[in-house]
Design an enzyme around this catalytic site. Structure first.
Site, PDB file in Angstrom:
ATOM      1  N   HIS A 181       0.654  -0.957   0.339  1.00  0.00           N
ATOM      2  CA  HIS A 181      -0.257   0.082  -0.150  1.00  0.00           C
ATOM      3  C   HIS A 181       0.658   1.189   0.340  1.00  0.00           C
ATOM      4  CE1 HIS A 181      -3.092  -3.059   1.343  1.00  0.00           C
ATOM      5  NE2 HIS A 181      -3.639  -1.919   0.764  1.00  0.00           N
ATOM      6  N   ASP A 252      -5.220  -5.908  -8.239  1.00  0.00           N
ATOM      7  CA  ASP A 252      -5.365  -5.138  -7.461  1.00  0.00           C
ATOM      8  C   ASP A 252      -5.203  -3.881  -7.328  1.00  0.00           C
ATOM      9  OD1 ASP A 252      -5.265  -5.247  -4.043  1.00  0.00           O
ATOM     10  OD2 ASP A 252      -3.347  -5.972  -3.415  1.00  0.00           O
TER      11      ASP A 252
END
Length: 339
Positions: A181, A252
């Site tokens: 992230h 993702d």
């Protein structure tokens, strides 16, 4: 599975608990394949069902997804069964493991379907090597055998409820320290080392017939110079050719820092599609606009979410009246002390 006309590419996020005028316009565009919901989109069961209905009123073929694994990654909580983290099932004896993992998968899918939601973006097939909290108790275990056993049971429960599954994060996120992230993690292992460990749960669940897969934002320099989600070596050479995966590949989120080094949002989208992704998650409104403009300009079309939409939905009132549902929810509540 029903076949629709949706050939969109993007799965986008929503701002709040109701559709905005801009979101209504975006969802009507053919480049959008569906939405991903988050905790900020949930206030109550009634509100969620109304939100889903408003999305369906724009287009019935939009795929509606959410992360509802359990534990710390469960977007909808109040009113839903509080599911345990995946690793918790391994604490029980073998007979109880079967009941806990299988019934949890069934419960999760049944509750989402009763709200009109199509897909949980899970399960996690990563092996917990004790290196990153991003995986941690989201993994079904610390060994290939435990992950294979418990994930298989959970998936069987999801399938019985009538929902498809998305296995992630291919080929395994558990051996890196960094969080994709906020950065691009590197895994220096050889392909042979990965095959003997993290890749095995993916191989088994692909043989089991899972419908979709999500690649990790991880760079394996011994295999390719591109991160997995941008790598045709991984997505075509390994996934399609060696593992014979025939389902959909869902990226993702391309807003994550692990996906950012490829450049602009259109550059990320093009790289992911060229590598072999079928659907792209982008949770950034400006990025969505930029990619949709690119799609309009190029005539690019995706495969759409055909094959991931359930055959039918139930309703929440009917689910609550089901003895199967009451029994499964009571079992989990007693075992884990949750509501």
């Amino acid at each position: 599975m029903p076949t629709g006309q949706n050939r969109g590419v993007l799965l986008i996020d929503l701002e709040g608990v109701q559709l905005t005028a801009e979101e209504h316009q975006l969802l009507a565009l053919p480049g959008v394949a569906g939405i991903v919901l988050f905790s900020r989109n949930y206030q109550s069961l009634e509100q969620l069902i109304a939100l889903v209905r408003s999305v369906r009123n724009v287009r019935r073929d939009l795929l509606i997804c959410v992360d509802q694994e359990g534990g710390r990654v469960q977007r909808f909580k109040d009113g839903f069964t509080r599911l345990p983290p995946a690793q918790a099932y391994g604490a029980f004896d073998p007979d109880q493991q079967y009941q806990m993992a299988y019934q949890s998968g069934w419960l999760m899918a049944s509750e989402l379907l009763a709200c009109g939601i199509d897909l949980c973006l899970g399960p996690v097939l990563d092996i917990d090597h004790g290196k990153t909290p991003i995986v941690g108790d989201r993994a079904f275990g610390r060994s290939i055998e435990q992950v294979n056993h418990l994930a298989s049971l959970w998936i069987d429960g999801v399938h019985e409820a009538g929902m498809s599954v998305v296995i992630k994060h291919f080929p395994g996120h558990g051996n890196v320290d960094a969080d994709s992230h906020v950065s691009l993690p590197l895994d220096d292992r050889t392909f042979a080392e990965i095959c003997q460990s993290d890749l095995e749960p993916f191989r088994l669940m692909i043989q089991k017939g899972v419908e979709a897969l999500m690649p990790a934002h991880i760079l394996f320099p011994a295999i390719d110079r591109h991160p997995v989600g941008y790598s045709s070596e991984w997505l075509q050479g390994v996934l399609r050719n060696q593992l014979s995966f025939e389902g959909l590949v869902i990226s993702d989120c391309l807003s994550m820092e692990g996906a950012a080094k490829t450049g602009s949002y259109p550059a990320r989208a093009r790289a992911a599609l060229d590598a072999g992704c079928d659907l792209l998650i982008i949770c950034n409104r400006q990025g969505v606009r930029e990619v949709l403009a690119e799609i309009d300009g190029s005539g690019l079309q995706g495969v759409g979410p055909d094959g991931l939409m359930p055959d039918s939905y139930t309703d929440w009132a009917s689910l609550e009246q089901s003895e199967r549902y009451r029994k499964a929810r009571r079992m989990l509540t007693e075992a884990f002390g949750t509501g």
